[in-house]
Write a protein that holds these residues in place. Structure first.
Motif, PDB file in Angstrom:
ATOM      1  N   GLN A   1       0.835  -1.206   0.000  1.00  0.00           N
ATOM      2  CA  GLN A   1       0.000   0.000   0.000  1.00  0.00           C
ATOM      3  C   GLN A   1       0.871   1.257   0.000  1.00  0.00           C
ATOM      4  O   GLN A   1       0.640   2.178  -0.789  1.00  0.00           O
ATOM      5  N   GLN A   2       1.907   1.247   0.859  1.00  0.00           N
ATOM      6  CA  GLN A   2       2.822   2.396   0.910  1.00  0.00           C
ATOM      7  C   GLN A   2       3.507   2.618  -0.432  1.00  0.00           C
ATOM      8  O   GLN A   2       3.631   3.749  -0.913  1.00  0.00           O
ATOM      9  N   MET A   3       3.960   1.517  -1.020  1.00  0.00           N
ATOM     10  CA  MET A   3       4.691   1.632  -2.282  1.00  0.00           C
ATOM     11  C   MET A   3       3.751   2.031  -3.422  1.00  0.00           C
ATOM     12  O   MET A   3       4.142   2.753  -4.338  1.00  0.00           O
ATOM     13  N   ALA A   4       2.488   1.571  -3.355  1.00  0.00           N
ATOM     14  CA  ALA A   4       1.513   1.959  -4.376  1.00  0.00           C
ATOM     15  C   ALA A   4       1.284   3.464  -4.331  1.00  0.00           C
ATOM     16  O   ALA A   4       1.193   4.127  -5.370  1.00  0.00           O
ATOM     17  N   ASP A   5       1.233   4.003  -3.105  1.00  0.00           N
ATOM     18  CA  ASP A   5       1.064   5.456  -2.960  1.00  0.00           C
ATOM     19  C   ASP A   5       2.271   6.190  -3.527  1.00  0.00           C
ATOM     20  O   ASP A   5       2.130   7.200  -4.223  1.00  0.00           O
ATOM     21  N   LYS A   6       3.467   5.675  -3.226  1.00  0.00           N
ATOM     22  CA  LYS A   6       4.687   6.301  -3.738  1.00  0.00           C
ATOM     23  C   LYS A   6       4.728   6.202  -5.267  1.00  0.00           C
ATOM     24  O   LYS A   6       5.154   7.136  -5.945  1.00  0.00           O
ATOM     25  N   TYR A   7       4.254   5.070  -5.791  1.00  0.00           N
ATOM     26  CA  TYR A   7       4.229   4.872  -7.243  1.00  0.00           C
ATOM     27  C   TYR A   7       3.337   5.920  -7.907  1.00  0.00           C
ATOM     28  O   TYR A   7       3.728   6.575  -8.874  1.00  0.00           O
ATOM     29  N   GLN A   8       2.163   6.090  -7.325  1.00  0.00           N
ATOM     30  CA  GLN A   8       1.217   7.039  -7.921  1.00  0.00           C
ATOM     31  C   GLN A   8       1.700   8.477  -7.790  1.00  0.00           C
ATOM     32  O   GLN A   8       1.400   9.309  -8.634  1.00  0.00           O
ATOM     33  N   ALA A   9       2.493   8.719  -6.730  1.00  0.00           N
ATOM     34  CA  ALA A   9       3.044  10.066  -6.544  1.00  0.00           C
ATOM     35  C   ALA A   9       4.274  10.280  -7.432  1.00  0.00           C
ATOM     36  O   ALA A   9       4.855  11.365  -7.428  1.00  0.00           O
ATOM     37  N   GLY A  10       4.669   9.238  -8.160  1.00  0.00           N
ATOM     38  CA  GLY A  10       5.788   9.375  -9.098  1.00  0.00           C
ATOM     39  C   GLY A  10       7.161   9.423  -8.443  1.00  0.00           C
ATOM     40  O   GLY A  10       8.102   9.958  -9.025  1.00  0.00           O
ATOM     41  N   HIS A  11       7.296   8.826  -7.252  1.00  0.00           N
ATOM     42  CA  HIS A  11       8.576   8.881  -6.539  1.00  0.00           C
ATOM     43  C   HIS A  11       9.690   8.088  -7.217  1.00  0.00           C
ATOM     44  O   HIS A  11      10.849   8.253  -6.881  1.00  0.00           O
ATOM     45  N   PHE A  12       9.334   7.195  -8.117  1.00  0.00           N
ATOM     46  CA  PHE A  12      10.347   6.327  -8.719  1.00  0.00           C
ATOM     47  C   PHE A  12      10.725   6.761 -10.130  1.00  0.00           C
ATOM     48  O   PHE A  12      11.534   6.125 -10.775  1.00  0.00           O
ATOM     49  N   GLY A  13      10.106   7.834 -10.614  1.00  0.00           N
ATOM     50  CA  GLY A  13      10.430   8.312 -11.957  1.00  0.00           C
ATOM     51  C   GLY A  13       9.598   7.625 -13.021  1.00  0.00           C
ATOM     52  O   GLY A  13       8.637   6.914 -12.708  1.00  0.00           O
ATOM     53  N   SER A  14       9.961   7.848 -14.286  1.00  0.00           N
ATOM     54  CA  SER A  14       9.160   7.314 -15.379  1.00  0.00           C
ATOM     55  C   SER A  14      10.026   6.570 -16.378  1.00  0.00           C
ATOM     56  O   SER A  14      11.245   6.703 -16.390  1.00  0.00           O
ATOM     57  N   CYS A  15       9.372   5.793 -17.233  1.00  0.00           N
ATOM     58  CA  CYS A  15      10.078   4.944 -18.200  1.00  0.00           C
ATOM     59  C   CYS A  15      10.760   5.820 -19.261  1.00  0.00           C
ATOM     60  O   CYS A  15      10.146   6.723 -19.816  1.00  0.00           O
ATOM     61  N   PRO A  16      12.031   5.531 -19.558  1.00  0.00           N
ATOM     62  CA  PRO A  16      12.747   6.338 -20.560  1.00  0.00           C
ATOM     63  C   PRO A  16      12.332   6.017 -21.990  1.00  0.00           C
ATOM     64  O   PRO A  16      12.631   6.776 -22.900  1.00  0.00           O
ATOM     65  N   ARG A  17      11.602   4.917 -22.185  1.00  0.00           N
ATOM     66  CA  ARG A  17      11.210   4.517 -23.531  1.00  0.00           C
ATOM     67  C   ARG A  17      10.161   5.508 -24.051  1.00  0.00           C
ATOM     68  O   ARG A  17       9.142   5.749 -23.388  1.00  0.00           O
ATOM     69  N   THR A  18      10.406   6.058 -25.233  1.00  0.00           N
ATOM     70  CA  THR A  18       9.546   7.115 -25.761  1.00  0.00           C
ATOM     71  C   THR A  18       8.087   6.671 -25.859  1.00  0.00           C
ATOM     72  O   THR A  18       7.186   7.389 -25.444  1.00  0.00           O
ATOM     73  N   TYR A  19       7.859   5.463 -26.399  1.00  0.00           N
ATOM     74  CA  TYR A  19       6.481   5.024 -26.625  1.00  0.00           C
ATOM     75  C   TYR A  19       5.766   4.585 -25.349  1.00  0.00           C
ATOM     76  O   TYR A  19       4.597   4.218 -25.397  1.00  0.00           O
TER      77      TYR A  19
END
Ligand code: ZN
Ligand code: ZN
Lengths: 285, 326
Positions: free
Chosen positions: A152-170
């Protein structure tokens, strides 16, 4: 009490010094990082050289801060969830870790902010215990983040974008989650898993290039999307098609495309167990 | 900033900074001429130029140091391109040959694309009249950068341009593939549109054949049209030996050591697609003039049958294990 506080402070300062040194090395190594560092340093809270020393300046506030909260607040530790105290206090959750982590007892005391016992003063250097505490915390973290509370904690962090985003353009900046390729510490650093392309990437910032992948483990990322399938984005599948002057390069060409299968994503519900399209079968009949 | 205070040393300072980096970089990495010499497409004249392209930088810096100390500004306007290349964020650009820019034929059609075209061109070639006011100079400066970008896109798909970009590729000036299984393979800039102001530059990895966003925001905001859609593919057409062997390695997600059922299905589908295309290519290369479609479809079917035969037993054992998870 005052002796304990003093030791704690000494520890923190030592670790902060280590971190500051690390950061300076990294800056020399990777120029591109400079920009990121600059940007973050400009964002008020972390001003100038005292990036990691920021909590020295407001000591009165952090003195009472529990070790776990303090550890997770450090720069470069944004990926960590705060493991609940009762999870750490339950010996069952720590099974087997005493044989992996050196100075296990001292490290555990540090994590739980417990007064060190008399004979533990034999420890040669506080920074060794610091390193052990980091590893112990990491390995407890690996186990915690696959529990209901941790997810649950990590899901919240995921949604808050704490881990960054995929570098793949598509992948259109799909958020990523930290993962390891090994569950044992000391093998490989942390990677980032993208639920859209189902592939793993190196973190863009070199501050994560020293973070052990085992602190996140092999299971967590997939458990997260298994328990929270709504977190998986719905992005149209696109495969890059190389072209020269607008003409697609033929696959018969020597340097024609050979890797398009890798990004060929198919809805698993349309596939039978052998991986064949179910529609194909019907047409064949 | 500093530029406003000291307009005469503006280019000089920036140029020295840029030069130092590049110089140390090429010193450390070594400059590779072997492949250029070995490749018949590269004319000898170019190789001579390639050697020059390092030494003038050295000369430049000596000159600028002199300028700086003597306070003379007679020479500094010669080096707009050097200043541009040395500016932070412009690391992806290579130096366009002066001859290329001076040949108006190469610039055909750009006059309608760029505002204040002739002033911008004068600025790039360091012939700009110094009497422009500051505001105007900023506008021309902006146009010059745009014009340089558009010329750059045309230049880098010429023989000289490709070789210059090849050197940068070997120095990993464009960064490395973030995909773990590409093992830090060097990237190349590519566009998704040749039309200016449409899409920012992307990075192509020839190992996974996919495109990525640049890490740094400075690079991520560069117009893709300054590199074009064709460039990396042109480079590999000319230097096919640079294409790395393709790997079938793939990340396999696991939960407590078990493969995920849906992912396993998708992977089998991907394997099928790969084997079909491989069969098609092999058949196509053998009988290319007669049309590859007929033999390809039959061999693909064979492949599918083969797949089915091979796939079934392993599937059964795996789906058993997956029962706990799904
Ligand atoms: Zn992705
Ligand atoms: Zn790649």
């Amino acid at each position: 009490m005052s002796a304990h506080d003093h030791q704690q402070q000494q520890l923190k300062q030592q670790q902060q010094q280590m971190r500051v040194n690390d950061i300076h090395d990294e800056e020399e190594e990777e120029e591109e990082e400079e920009e990121e560092e600059e940007n973050e340093q400009l964002q008020g809270e972390y001003a100038g050289e005292d990036y990691y020393g920021s909590d020295v300046s407001n000591d009165s506030g952090t003195e009472s801060m529990p070790w776990i909260a303090w550890f997770c607040s450090l720069g470069g530790h944004q990926y960590f969830a705060e493991v609940a105290d009762d999870f750490v206090e339950d010996d069952f959750n720590l099974t087997g870790l005493n044989s992996i982590v050196p100075f296990y007892k001292e490290a555990l005391e540090m994590i739980l902010d417990l007064e060190p016992e008399e004979d533990s003063t034999k420890v040669p250097d506080v920074s060794i215990v610091e390193a052990s505490a980091e590893q112990l915390y990491g390995l407890i973290h690996q186990r915690f983040i696959v529990t209901r509370q941790g997810l649950q904690q990590m899901a919240d962090k995921y949604q808050a974008g704490h881990f960054g985003s995929c570098p793949r353009t598509y992948c259109q900046s799909t958020n990523v989650v930290p993962c390891g390729r090994y569950d044992l510490p000391g093998v490989e650093t942390v990677k980032l898993y993208c639920p859209n392309c189902q592939d793993i990437y190196s973190p863009p910032s070199s501050r994560f290039h020293n973070l052990d992948g085992a602190y996140f483990g092999t299971t967590f990322a997939h458990m997260l999307f298994h328990i929270y399938p709504e977190l998986v984005p719905n992005i149209p599948n696109k495969i890059y098609a190389p072209a020269i002057y607008g003409f697609k390069i033929s696959e018969y060409s020597r340097c024609g495309p050979r890797m398009q299968w890798l990004r060929n994503k198919q809805d698993p519900n349309l596939l039978d167990v052998t991986g064949k399209l179910i529609k194909d079968d019907e047409n064949a009949k | 900033m500093e530029a406003d205070k000291q307009p005469t040393s503006y280019y000089i300072d920036r140029r020295i900074d840029g030069w130092t980096d590049e110089w140390t970089c090429s010193q450390l990495q070594g400059v590779h001429h072997e492949s250029a010499l070995a490749n018949p497409i590269v004319q000898p004249s170019f190789v001579a130029f390639e050697n020059l392209c390092i030494s003038p930088r050295y000369l430049c810096s000596v000159l600028t140091m002199e300028d700086y100390t003597s306070g003379s500004d007679s020479d500094y306007t010669k080096y707009w391109i050097d200043w541009f290349l040395g500016s932070k964020g412009n690391e992806y650009f290579c130096e366009v040959d002066e001859d290329y820019i001076l040949d108006r034929f190469n610039l055909t059609g750009l006059n309608t694309e760029v505002q204040y075209y002739s002033q911008a061109l004068d600025l790039i070639t360091d012939n700009l009249d110094e009497t422009l006011d500051e505001e105007m100079r900023d506008i021309v400066e902006k146009s010059a950068r745009h014009l340089y970008g558009l010329i750059h896109a045309r230049f880098i798909i010429t023989t000289h341009g490709l070789t210059k970009m090849l050197e940068k590729f070997k120095k990993c000036d464009f960064g490395r593939c973030p995909r773990v299984l590409c093992h830090s393979h060097p990237l190349l800039p590519v566009a998704l549109s040749d039309i200016p102001y449409t899409k920012s530059v992307k990075l192509f990895c020839c190992r996974c054949e996919d495109i990525y966003n640049p890490k740094s925001t400075r690079h991520a905001s560069i117009d893709g049209a300054y590199f074009g859609c064709s460039f990396p593919h042109m480079l590999f057409q000319v230097y096919p030996q640079l294409v790395p062997p393709k790997s079938t390695d793939r990340y396999v997600p696991r939960i407590f050591g078990f493969k995920l059922h849906d992912v396993a299905k998708q992977h089998r589908y991907q394997d099928m697609v790969r084997e079909e295309s491989h069969a098609r290519i092999m058949a196509g290369i053998e009988g290319l003039p007669s049309g590859p479609t007929a033999p390809a479809s039959s061999s693909a079917k064979e492949q599918q049958l083969k797949n089915k035969a091979e796939g079934s037993p392993s599937v059964a054992s795996e789906s058993g294990a997956m029962a706990d998870i799904n």
